[in-house]
Every structure is written in C-alpha cells, then in structure tokens.
Design a protein around this motif. Structure first.
Motif, PDB file in Angstrom:
ATOM      1  N   LEU A 150       0.707  -1.295  -0.068  1.00 59.01           N
ATOM      2  CA  LEU A 150       0.133  -0.095   0.057  1.00 59.01           C
ATOM      3  C   LEU A 150       0.780   1.293  -0.033  1.00 59.01           C
ATOM      4  CD1 LEU A 150      -2.889  -1.231   2.495  1.00 59.01           C
ATOM      5  CD2 LEU A 150      -3.282  -0.787  -0.101  1.00 59.01           C
ATOM      6  N   SER A 151       2.238   1.002   0.421  1.00 59.95           N
ATOM      7  CA  SER A 151       2.842   2.254   0.921  1.00 59.95           C
ATOM      8  C   SER A 151       4.015   2.464  -0.628  1.00 59.95           C
ATOM      9  CB  SER A 151       3.540   2.598   1.711  1.00 59.95           C
ATOM     10  OG  SER A 151       4.448   1.307   1.921  1.00 59.95           O
ATOM     11  N   ASP A 152       3.781   1.553  -1.527  1.00 59.46           N
ATOM     12  CA  ASP A 152       4.868   1.199  -2.456  1.00 59.46           C
ATOM     13  C   ASP A 152       4.203   2.073  -3.889  1.00 59.46           C
ATOM     14  OD1 ASP A 152       6.615   0.882  -4.465  1.00 59.46           O
ATOM     15  OD2 ASP A 152       6.511  -1.206  -4.298  1.00 59.46           O
ATOM     16  N   PRO A 153       4.835   3.267  -4.358  1.00 57.07           N
ATOM     17  CA  PRO A 153       4.206   4.083  -5.516  1.00 57.07           C
ATOM     18  C   PRO A 153       4.151   2.829  -6.956  1.00 57.07           C
ATOM     19  CG  PRO A 153       5.913   5.287  -4.201  1.00 57.07           C
ATOM     20  CD  PRO A 153       5.902   3.967  -3.740  1.00 57.07           C
ATOM     21  N   ALA A 154       5.210   2.259  -6.749  1.00 57.73           N
ATOM     22  CA  ALA A 154       5.072   1.143  -7.879  1.00 57.73           C
ATOM     23  C   ALA A 154       3.813   0.507  -8.140  1.00 57.73           C
ATOM     24  CB  ALA A 154       6.308   0.424  -7.871  1.00 57.73           C
ATOM     25  N   THR A 155       3.117   0.147  -6.938  1.00 53.58           N
ATOM     26  CA  THR A 155       1.936  -0.684  -7.149  1.00 53.58           C
ATOM     27  C   THR A 155       0.704   0.302  -7.156  1.00 53.58           C
ATOM     28  OG1 THR A 155       1.935  -1.027  -4.670  1.00 53.58           O
ATOM     29  CG2 THR A 155       3.167  -2.761  -5.896  1.00 53.58           C
ATOM     30  N   ALA A 156       0.752   1.426  -6.868  1.00 52.33           N
ATOM     31  CA  ALA A 156      -0.436   2.451  -6.975  1.00 52.33           C
ATOM     32  C   ALA A 156      -1.372   2.382  -8.156  1.00 52.33           C
ATOM     33  CB  ALA A 156       0.031   3.849  -6.598  1.00 52.33           C
ATOM     34  N   ALA A 157      -0.631   2.333  -9.141  1.00 50.43           N
ATOM     35  CA  ALA A 157      -1.464   2.111 -10.304  1.00 50.43           C
ATOM     36  C   ALA A 157      -2.478   1.068 -10.392  1.00 50.43           C
ATOM     37  CB  ALA A 157      -0.882   2.152 -11.785  1.00 50.43           C
ATOM     38  N   HIS A 195       7.748   9.358  -7.863  1.00 53.05           N
ATOM     39  CA  HIS A 195       7.159   8.443  -8.858  1.00 53.05           C
ATOM     40  C   HIS A 195       6.246   9.273  -9.605  1.00 53.05           C
ATOM     41  CE1 HIS A 195       9.146   4.533  -7.580  1.00 53.05           C
ATOM     42  NE2 HIS A 195       9.302   5.445  -6.528  1.00 53.05           N
ATOM     43  N   PRO A 196       6.088   9.202 -10.951  1.00 48.82           N
ATOM     44  CA  PRO A 196       5.018   9.831 -11.716  1.00 48.82           C
ATOM     45  C   PRO A 196       3.884   9.082 -11.624  1.00 48.82           C
ATOM     46  CG  PRO A 196       7.026   9.692 -12.982  1.00 48.82           C
ATOM     47  CD  PRO A 196       7.408   9.168 -11.793  1.00 48.82           C
ATOM     48  N   ALA A 197       2.649   9.773 -11.092  1.00 41.57           N
ATOM     49  CA  ALA A 197       1.413   9.207 -10.966  1.00 41.57           C
ATOM     50  C   ALA A 197       0.533   9.345 -12.050  1.00 41.57           C
ATOM     51  CB  ALA A 197       0.801   9.853  -9.764  1.00 41.57           C
ATOM     52  N   ASP A 198       0.366  10.429 -12.756  1.00 46.98           N
ATOM     53  CA  ASP A 198      -0.332  10.669 -13.969  1.00 46.98           C
ATOM     54  C   ASP A 198       0.084  12.114 -14.662  1.00 46.98           C
ATOM     55  OD1 ASP A 198      -1.397  12.855 -12.279  1.00 46.98           O
ATOM     56  OD2 ASP A 198      -3.136  11.479 -11.608  1.00 46.98           O
ATOM     57  N   ALA A 199      -0.707  12.588 -15.550  1.00 42.83           N
ATOM     58  CA  ALA A 199      -0.127  13.813 -16.399  1.00 42.83           C
ATOM     59  C   ALA A 199       0.087  14.839 -15.360  1.00 42.83           C
ATOM     60  CB  ALA A 199      -0.962  13.853 -17.480  1.00 42.83           C
ATOM     61  N   ALA A 200      -0.569  14.994 -14.372  1.00 43.91           N
ATOM     62  CA  ALA A 200      -0.688  16.299 -13.593  1.00 43.91           C
ATOM     63  C   ALA A 200       0.146  16.038 -12.292  1.00 43.91           C
ATOM     64  CB  ALA A 200      -1.894  16.873 -13.111  1.00 43.91           C
TER      65      ALA A 200
END
Length: 360
Positions: free
Chosen positions: A213-220, A299-304
């Motif tokens: 849950l705290s890993d940005p790599a699995t957020a998507a 880590h980039p999450a989306d365009a914004a």
C-alpha cells in the motif's frame, strides 16, 4: 498455517494462472470484477476443478479431496442462511449433521456479538446481522481455513461499519488463515495483512499489506484515487476536547475520538491525497497533525501529479502532489520535509476499530 495455491485453468475469454503463498492472517485477493478472484477461492473450496491445481495447507494437499473433506468454511457475498431455522439453528447446523455438540459455540457467539439474536429467524435480521451469523456458521463447521467472497459488497455503509470490527477480531484472535476477496481498497487496507493483486487471471503483485500500500510502484494496480499507506500507531491518551492522541514513530497524531484505552495499538490508513508537504514547519494552520518526514522517492502518477514516498519514523507514508509542487519545493530523495494531515481525513474507515465520532 500457510496456504500454498498453484492453479492453471482455461476459460473462453482468459486463462487463470496463479502461484500464491498466503501466510497466517488475512490474505486479500484484490482486483477488478472478472479478474479471477472468486474462481481462485472456489478452486480452494473444491467448487471448481481447475485444469491443474496444487493446494497445500501447512504442506498437506487439499486439491485431491472432495469439498466436504477440505475443512473449509465459506462465507458468500449473500449470507445464504436457512430461513426456517433460528440463528441458533443456523449456527449449530454443521454440528447437528455430524451428530455432536458444537465446539466453541459460546466463544463464537461472544466474538461476533450474536447472543441477542439467537432466537430470531433470518428474516428478522439486518444485512450485517445475517453476515455475522454466516461467519459464525462457517467458523462452527470446524474449518482449518476460512474463505470470504466479498462479504461486505451487498451491505450499506452503516452495516459495513457494524461488521468490520468483527472481521478484525477474527483475524486477530483466531489461528485460522483467511482468504478474502474484495475490490474495495479502503476495506482491504483496513483488514489485510497480506495482499495479492489479481489482474486478468494473473497475480501481478503480492506482499505484506503495509509494504504494497505504501509502494508507489503498485499504486496504479491498486487505483490512484485510493492510493495511501497504513501506519501502525498506539493510543496515547483520550483528550478532554474529544480527540484521541496516538503516537507514531515520528510524533503524535490527533484523531476523532477512538474507542480504546491508552497503550492499545491501532492501524491508520492515510490517503495520499490527504497529505500536504512543506519544507519548513508551517505556522498558523488549523491542521493539528504536522510530522517530520524524509523524502524516499518520487514517482510519476499521472499527467498532472506524482506520488512522493516518505519515511515517517521508520514507516512509509505517501503524498500525492502536482508536478508543479515537486518543482516549486525542489523535492529530491533524502530531503527533509513536513507532512500535514487533517484529523478528519482519517475518520471512520481509515482507522481500524473506527472512531466514535467523525468530528475533529
């Protein structure tokens, strides 16, 4: 007990291939509808015969056994109680079939808060009460493993709030592994000790809940809108103004009133979108929760926007900020900062056990 699952099965629209090890505790199969989650637990229960299957519980094979000999307690999305029997009759049904007295009846009744309901029939129960009875009936079948297929999906928010603490109690007090299906991330974050993410019949991520849950790599994979982290904390005091002070590794947090005595551990879910960042400790804010953190990664999450992984006293916290904010603050790994979280952002489903009041 450890559950090992290796499955392969061909469907007309996709192929299921799973290699999963579920350690003790509550393992959640998380994913979109149609990803194969229910198929997996049906295979474990023996309700589906996959093309290939190896299912081991503490090293003992289950895959060659018929369903009634696997020692599995199954809780379905709908309670499926016998309408002509009382709650007591539903709870003791398996024992009567075996022609012996039910084991641990009083303990299960107390654990699930069923004592006032024993003489009622299912038609006189709320949805949450029916699900509690269904869980009790599964436990009293003397299982070695509990399977739950979205047991809260058909309930409204009030009924979910009623039953969540009972599932937490099962997870913490029983020695049985629980395999739990859900596609609701706040529910998963509150209950799971382990998460396995299923997508189109394949397991795309697996690990301890706090880590995933705290890993940005699995957020998507889990859903950016619900991205967040869970923190372990401990109740420090019940304040006179109606707030509860809890201690984390980086300092105190003030939350809407929690039930519990000082010293009691709690698990908090903090959504990434509810965390603000500042380079210096801000002054003149209404927010009470301002904690020192250190930037671990970006880590980039989306365009914004981007997800910023933070170290908070040895635990991970996530913040979702815009790319413009990253540039304006000059955020880089290793940098110190302050995380600001509103008390009300952690109300209700964000706190294991639930606050008594959402105000704060």
């Amino acid at each position: 007990m450890t559950l090992e699952i290796r499955l392969a099965h061909h469907f007309p629209d996709f192929r299921l291939e799973v290699d999963l090890t579920a350690p003790p505790g509550l393992t959640c199969l998380f994913g979109r509808s149609g990803s194969g989650k229910t198929t997996i637990i049906n295979a474990v229960a023996g309700l589906l015969r996959p093309d290939q299957a190896t299912i081991l519980l503490d090293g003992q094979p289950l895959h060659h056994l018929p369903p009634h000999r696997r020692g599995v307690g199954y809780v379905f999305q709908d309670a499926r109680l016998f309408p002509h029997l009382t709650v007591h009759g539903n709870l003791t049904y398996a024992a009567r079939i075996r022609r012996r007295a039910p084991r641990d009846l009083d303990r299960i009744v107390a654990l699930l808060g069923l004592a006032p309901l024993l003489d009622r029939r299912p038609g006189a129960l709320s949805g949450g009460e029916r699900q509690r009875v269904a869980i009790g009936r599964a436990l009293l079948s003397e299982p070695r493993l509990i399977l739950m297929d979205e047991p809260l999906a058909a309930l409204d928010e009030a009924r979910k709030a009623e039953i969540l603490p009972h599932i937490e109690a099962l997870r913490d007090e029983l020695r049985l592994p629980i395999l739990y299906v859900s596609h609701a991330l706040p529910e998963v974050a509150r209950l799971a000790t382990t998460i396995a993410v299923i997508e189109a019949g394949r397991m795309v991520a697996q690990g301890p809940a706090a880590q995933l849950l705290s890993d940005p790599a699995t957020a998507a994979l889990l859903g950016l809108a619900d991205a967040g982290a869970i923190l372990s904390a401990r109740i420090a005091a019940q304040e006179a103004d109606g707030l509860t002070r809890v201690e984390t590794g980086a300092g105190p947090l003030w939350l809407p009133r929690l039930s519990g005595a000082p010293g009691q551990p709690v698990r908090l879910r903090i959504a990434a979108q509810d965390v603000m960042l500042a380079l210096d400790r801000p002054l003149g804010l209404s927010a009470l929760n301002i904690l020192p953190v250190r930037v671990l990664s970006l880590h980039p999450a989306d365009a914004a926007g981007a997800l910023v992984q933070l170290d908070l006293g040895g635990q991970s916290l996530l913040a979702r900020v815009t790319h413009r904010s990253v540039q304006a603050l000059g955020l880089v790994p290793g940098q110190g900062a302050f995380a600001i979280v509103k008390s009300v952002a952690m109300a209700r489903d964000g706190v294991e056990g639930g606050p008594q009041s959402p105000q704060g």
